[in-house]
Write a protein that holds these residues in place. Structure first.
Motif, PDB file in Angstrom:
ATOM      1  N   VAL A  56       0.849  -1.197   0.000  1.00  0.00           N
ATOM      2  CA  VAL A  56       0.000   0.000   0.000  1.00  0.00           C
ATOM      3  C   VAL A  56       0.882   1.244   0.000  1.00  0.00           C
ATOM      4  CG1 VAL A  56      -1.749   1.305   1.239  1.00  0.00           C
ATOM      5  CG2 VAL A  56      -1.837  -1.194   1.213  1.00  0.00           C
ATOM      6  N   SER A  57       0.705   2.078  -0.998  1.00  0.00           N
ATOM      7  CA  SER A  57       1.414   3.355  -1.090  1.00  0.00           C
ATOM      8  C   SER A  57       0.383   4.450  -1.326  1.00  0.00           C
ATOM      9  CB  SER A  57       2.432   3.344  -2.235  1.00  0.00           C
ATOM     10  OG  SER A  57       3.382   2.319  -2.053  1.00  0.00           O
ATOM     11  N   ALA A  58       0.647   5.624  -0.773  1.00  0.00           N
ATOM     12  CA  ALA A  58      -0.341   6.699  -0.895  1.00  0.00           C
ATOM     13  C   ALA A  58       0.330   8.055  -0.745  1.00  0.00           C
ATOM     14  CB  ALA A  58      -1.443   6.534   0.152  1.00  0.00           C
TER      15      ALA A  58
ATOM     16  N   PRO B 128      -2.765  -2.473 -16.071  1.00  0.00           N
ATOM     17  CA  PRO B 128      -3.947  -1.680 -16.448  1.00  0.00           C
ATOM     18  C   PRO B 128      -3.650  -0.188 -16.383  1.00  0.00           C
ATOM     19  CG  PRO B 128      -4.529  -3.383 -14.854  1.00  0.00           C
ATOM     20  CD  PRO B 128      -3.037  -3.333 -14.905  1.00  0.00           C
ATOM     21  N   LEU B 129      -4.103   0.556 -17.413  1.00  0.00           N
ATOM     22  CA  LEU B 129      -3.822   1.989 -17.483  1.00  0.00           C
ATOM     23  C   LEU B 129      -5.087   2.839 -17.438  1.00  0.00           C
ATOM     24  CD1 LEU B 129      -1.023   1.926 -20.215  1.00  0.00           C
ATOM     25  CD2 LEU B 129      -0.737   2.248 -17.765  1.00  0.00           C
ATOM     26  N   ASN B 130      -6.233   2.210 -17.135  1.00  0.00           N
ATOM     27  CA  ASN B 130      -7.503   2.944 -17.036  1.00  0.00           C
ATOM     28  C   ASN B 130      -7.805   3.747 -18.294  1.00  0.00           C
ATOM     29  OD1 ASN B 130      -8.140   2.065 -14.400  1.00  0.00           O
ATOM     30  ND2 ASN B 130      -6.800   3.614 -13.516  1.00  0.00           N
ATOM     31  N   GLY B 131      -7.425   3.182 -19.438  1.00  0.00           N
ATOM     32  CA  GLY B 131      -7.731   3.837 -20.703  1.00  0.00           C
ATOM     33  C   GLY B 131      -6.767   4.939 -21.091  1.00  0.00           C
TER      34      GLY B 131
ATOM     35  N   MET C 160       1.048   1.436 -11.558  1.00  0.00           N
ATOM     36  CA  MET C 160       1.764   0.409 -10.803  1.00  0.00           C
ATOM     37  C   MET C 160       1.415   0.472  -9.322  1.00  0.00           C
ATOM     38  SD  MET C 160       3.993  -2.035 -11.299  1.00  0.00           S
ATOM     39  CE  MET C 160       5.218  -3.036 -10.468  1.00  0.00           C
ATOM     40  N   ILE C 161       1.186   1.659  -8.813  1.00  0.00           N
ATOM     41  CA  ILE C 161       0.838   1.826  -7.405  1.00  0.00           C
ATOM     42  C   ILE C 161      -0.462   1.103  -7.093  1.00  0.00           C
ATOM     43  CG2 ILE C 161       0.125   3.536  -5.680  1.00  0.00           C
ATOM     44  CD1 ILE C 161       2.108   5.490  -7.119  1.00  0.00           C
ATOM     45  N   ASN C 162      -1.414   1.166  -8.017  1.00  0.00           N
ATOM     46  CA  ASN C 162      -2.734   0.568  -7.786  1.00  0.00           C
ATOM     47  C   ASN C 162      -2.833  -0.885  -8.227  1.00  0.00           C
ATOM     48  OD1 ASN C 162      -3.923   3.000  -6.773  1.00  0.00           O
ATOM     49  ND2 ASN C 162      -4.087   3.763  -8.872  1.00  0.00           N
ATOM     50  N   TYR C 163      -2.074  -1.270  -9.239  1.00  0.00           N
ATOM     51  CA  TYR C 163      -2.314  -2.566  -9.874  1.00  0.00           C
ATOM     52  C   TYR C 163      -1.057  -3.440  -9.961  1.00  0.00           C
ATOM     53  CZ  TYR C 163      -6.345   0.183 -11.485  1.00  0.00           C
ATOM     54  OH  TYR C 163      -7.460   0.988 -11.537  1.00  0.00           O
ATOM     55  N   PHE C 164      -0.142  -3.312  -9.024  1.00  0.00           N
ATOM     56  CA  PHE C 164       1.106  -4.073  -9.109  1.00  0.00           C
ATOM     57  C   PHE C 164       0.875  -5.578  -9.094  1.00  0.00           C
ATOM     58  CE2 PHE C 164       0.467  -3.732  -4.522  1.00  0.00           C
ATOM     59  CZ  PHE C 164       0.851  -4.981  -4.049  1.00  0.00           C
TER      60      PHE C 164
ATOM     61  N   LEU D 258     -12.609  -2.390  -8.757  1.00  0.00           N
ATOM     62  CA  LEU D 258     -11.996  -1.487  -9.729  1.00  0.00           C
ATOM     63  C   LEU D 258     -10.748  -2.113 -10.346  1.00  0.00           C
ATOM     64  CD1 LEU D 258     -12.273   2.067  -8.106  1.00  0.00           C
ATOM     65  CD2 LEU D 258     -13.225   1.345 -10.302  1.00  0.00           C
ATOM     66  N   GLY D 259      -9.935  -2.770  -9.520  1.00  0.00           N
ATOM     67  CA  GLY D 259      -8.732  -3.417 -10.035  1.00  0.00           C
ATOM     68  C   GLY D 259      -9.053  -4.526 -11.011  1.00  0.00           C
ATOM     69  N   LEU D 260     -10.052  -5.332 -10.675  1.00  0.00           N
ATOM     70  CA  LEU D 260     -10.454  -6.437 -11.544  1.00  0.00           C
ATOM     71  C   LEU D 260     -10.980  -5.912 -12.874  1.00  0.00           C
ATOM     72  CD1 LEU D 260     -11.091  -9.405 -12.095  1.00  0.00           C
ATOM     73  CD2 LEU D 260     -13.216  -9.119 -10.795  1.00  0.00           C
TER      74      LEU D 260
END
Length: 749
Positions: A210-212, A580-583, A595-599, A708-710
């Motif tokens: 977890v990074s924020a 994933p790059l969310n479009g 990468m922070i969200n979907y590593f 969201l990740g899936l």
């Protein structure tokens, strides 16, 4: 430097493994080494244990305990049922030592009274920026920016230190152990926990990846992101031991938390064990062997370059199956293992391919290994440290090998992969645990690095080979603040961050913050006019180009033509293509934030059977394994069940309930993961949940982020967006390509 000169310069005698505690051996005499079973002290092994982050809630695996661990073929070896990455736990053991320092017995809670103690901390955001490894000559260049305090405008520096505090444990089979939790400003941050197994060995678990950002800003660079934190950590591991009524002195250990190992079967050409061994020999803390072993010291160098074929296309073409420099066939190994004078020129020409910094032309990228170095800059500044080299001890071994002065001890291929640590004699276990932990850590390039970085080259960091020196409680010898700028003068201070002994958080504070931005920036072939795949950064931990399941299946398909199968085998896709790059477009900024969200969505390179008795294909292969459709379906079912449970509680207000019900209706539609329109609707509804300021409700955010990740992963696959076309092409960029943001000192003319 030739081997004999190297030996003379450091007054080396014969190999000193196991390490002899000279203060004890001088009193009792080393003759007791093989005969005395009397325990006079104890030591924790490995001296440095390695945890790795993962986002699985409950599942973990124990890191390597032997240097050739059993191959894990199962798709669930590194992921849980939902596809989340398991954490790697560090296991620690205590050994009773005789007067000569030899292990004679493992001490457990079955035969001793043991109290384990540890502390974890994260000091990254309170420490100094990474610009370059400060112990190399290149750091003196006026072009290198100063290493300023991170978050320099934060006056209360304690807000930036995540201190998990110190905890103890003294019972067996503790599965819900003491938790290390600190705060970043006022936000709680989980760093890990300590547990024990059924006989009282210590298990240390790190963070969950977890990074924020404290201020909501996006990450913009690979190493020094202001206002950010992650849950990497490190700290001391000590033990109080009473054996048969005797309180024993116990040599302490250290534990570090590192990013995930996405290529768990790979070793770098120069591992952390190679580097630390060389540091210890140069500092006269241990002896080098009179002669290197071909099987243990020479052959592994070539094997590692060949094995990098599964994580880098350039290494695959040259060192891989059928490659010009693949020296790992039985025919080649028998030649390399032959010390005959008839082969001396063959050995010399091969050895001359390795980079030696003191030799003219060492800056050439064609020299081995094809890995970037500590002073990497794009475009190159001409430094010899633009690329990596082997350790001094490894290079001295090669010199002896060229002269035929080595143990020719290869007797055919041995399969040690089924051998566990408990299969080794007790007196061999400590050194094996030491090597296993460090062999799977990288010692190149320290820019800043994967697990640890350049300070480990300082012999003053150690109390013994591989064993870090702990800072005394009094007088205080380590500080979080050495002025607004850190310079090289601090490094030689007896009370400084290197020589004064280590404190919790002191090893990993030199690393990038957050770790994901550095990992996503580790690329290959930055100068594509030279080669699109080479040199490379850290392929043994962070793959570049991998064989996918689709191409692997084509290789195995005997109905296809041999040419089509060969093309499939050579077709390696870019590892980051699965991110994933969310479009968004695949820019450097978008990728490091994704990468922070979907590593956890990126492939783990694992073993698969190859083609037997074939000239074109190897009998054993490694392919990238991403979360399977079964794991994705399980994640969806489990998350929807969690949301339903939330709706039946009284924890939600009416607005939260309505939003969650709408999101649930979209996510529950049949065929969600197969229909782009349905995924888009569900994603929009989940994002509306976040926009309506329900992010403070952690109960909601957990399933929302899982969904969201899936969905992001499935939509990314459907979009077909790729990071690289993998083709050699003329450079057409102007200014600084975003891919080169890693190199902050590259200023276009």
């Amino acid at each position: 430097m030739k081997k004999r000169e190297f030996l003379k310069s450091i007054s080396i005698a014969a190999m000193g493994i196991p390490f002899i505690n000279t203060s004890i051996a001088s009193i009792f005499g080393a003759n007791n080494k093989l005969t005395s079973k009397q325990i006079v002290k104890a030591a924790i092994y490995p001296p440095i244990g390695v945890m790795r982050v993962g986002n699985s809630i409950d599942e973990f695996f124990i890191g390597p305990l032997v240097d050739e661990p059993k191959v894990k073929k199962d798709s669930y070896a590194y992921r849980d049922q939902t596809g989340a990455l398991k954490r790697q736990a560090a296991q620690f053991r205590i050994y009773g030592l005789n007067a000569a320092g030899e292990a004679v017995k493992e001490l457990t809670m079955e035969n001793s009274s043991i109290t384990w103690c540890s502390q974890l901390a994260n000091q990254k955001s309170s420490w100094y920026q990474f610009q370059i490894a400060m112990d190399i000559p290149d750091a003196l260049s006026p072009e290198i920016p100063p290493s300023l305090l991170r978050n320099i405008n934060t006056k209360n520096r304690k807000n930036l230190i995540i201190n998990g505090q110190s905890h103890k444990i003294s019972k067996t089979n503790v599965t819900k152990g003491k938790v290390f939790e600190g705060t970043f400003f006022t936000k709680p941050v989980y760093l890990g926990e300590m547990r024990t197994d059924k006989i009282g060995r210590l298990l240390m678990l790190g963070g969950r990846g977890v990074s924020a950002s404290n201020d909501g800003n996006i990450a913009i660079t690979f190493a020094n992101n202001e206002g950010w934190h992650d849950d990497i950590s490190d700290g001391p591991v000590t033990a109080e031991v009473n054996y048969k009524g005797q309180v024993l002195e116990v040599d302490p250990a250290w534990v570090i938390c590192a990013p995930p190992d996405y290529a768990p079967m790979q070793k770098s050409v120069r591992t952390m064990w190679d580097l630390m061994r060389s540091v210890a020999v140069e500092a006269k803390m241990m002896d080098a062997p009179e002669k290197p072993s071909f099987k243990k010291d020479i052959l592994p160098i070539f094997e590692r370059m060949t094995n990098l074929q599964w994580v880098n296309a350039g290494f695959a073409a040259a060192f891989g199956w059928g490659g010009k420099f693949n020296y790992t066939s039985l025919e080649w190994i028998e030649k390399l293992n032959d010390p005959s004078a008839a082969n001396i020129e063959m050995r010399r020409t091969i050895s001359n391919n390795f980079r030696r910094y003191e030799d003219s032309g060492a800056e050439a990228p064609q020299l081995w290994p094809w890995i970037y170095g500590d002073a990497v800059s794009i475009p190159t500044k001409g430094s010899v440290r633009q690329h990596a080299t082997l350790s001094k001890l490894q290079l001295s071994f090669l010199d002896q090998w060229v002269d035929g002065d080595f143990h020719s001890d290869f007797n055919g291929f041995e399969d040690n992969s089924s051998k566990t640590i408990d299969d080794y004699p007790i007196h061999e276990q400590p050194d094996m645990l030491t090597k296993a932990a460090m062999d799977f850590c990288l010692a190149d390039a320290f820019h800043p690095g994967c697990e640890m970085t350049w300070p480990v080259r300082s012999s003053g960091m150690y109390m013994a080979p591989f064993r870090l020196k702990h800072a005394p409680k009094m007088p205080k010898t380590d500080y979080n603040y050495y002025g607004s700028t850190l310079d090289r003068s601090v490094l030689g201070m007896s009370s400084g961050p290197l020589l004064g002994g280590q404190v919790a958080g002191g090893i990993t504070r030199w690393m990038a913050v957050p770790w994901q931005t550095d990992t996503a920036s580790c690329r290959d072939g930055y100068s594509t006019d030279y080669d699109p795949y080479l040199p490379t950064f850290w392929p043994a931990r962070v793959p570049n180009n991998i064989l996918g399941k689709k191409q692997y299946d084509r290789v195995l398909d005997s109905n296809l033509s041999e040419e089509d199968r060969r093309i499939a085998f050579s077709d390696r896709y870019f590892w980051l293509d699965d991110l994933p790059l969310n479009g968004e477009v695949p820019s450097q900024t978008n990728q490091i934030n994704a990468m922070i969200n979907y590593f956890d969505k990126l492939a783990v390179v694992q073993y698969r059977e190859g083609v037997q008795a074939s000239l074109n294909f190897p009998p054993n292969m490694q392919i990238g394994v991403v979360p399977s459709p079964m794991q994705e379906a399980f994640l969806l079912t489990a998350t929807l069940k969690e949301v339903n449970t939330l709706l039946n509680t009284e924890e939600l207000n009416e607005e939260e309930r309505q939003l969650l019900e709408k999101a649930l209706s979209h996510c529950s539609e049949k065929g969600l993961l197969d229909e782009l329109l349905l995924m888009t609707k569900a994603k929009d509804q989940l994002l509306q949940l976040i926009a309506n300021e329900v992010t403070e409700n952690t109960q909601i955010m957990k399933p929302v982020n899982s969904l969201l990740g899936l969905i992001a992963s499935k939509m990314h696959k459907a979009s077909g967006v790729k990071t690289s076309d993998h083709l050699r092409k003329e450079r057409s960029e102007t200014g600084v390509p975003e891919r080169l943001i890693r190199f902050q000192r590259y200023i276009p003319e």
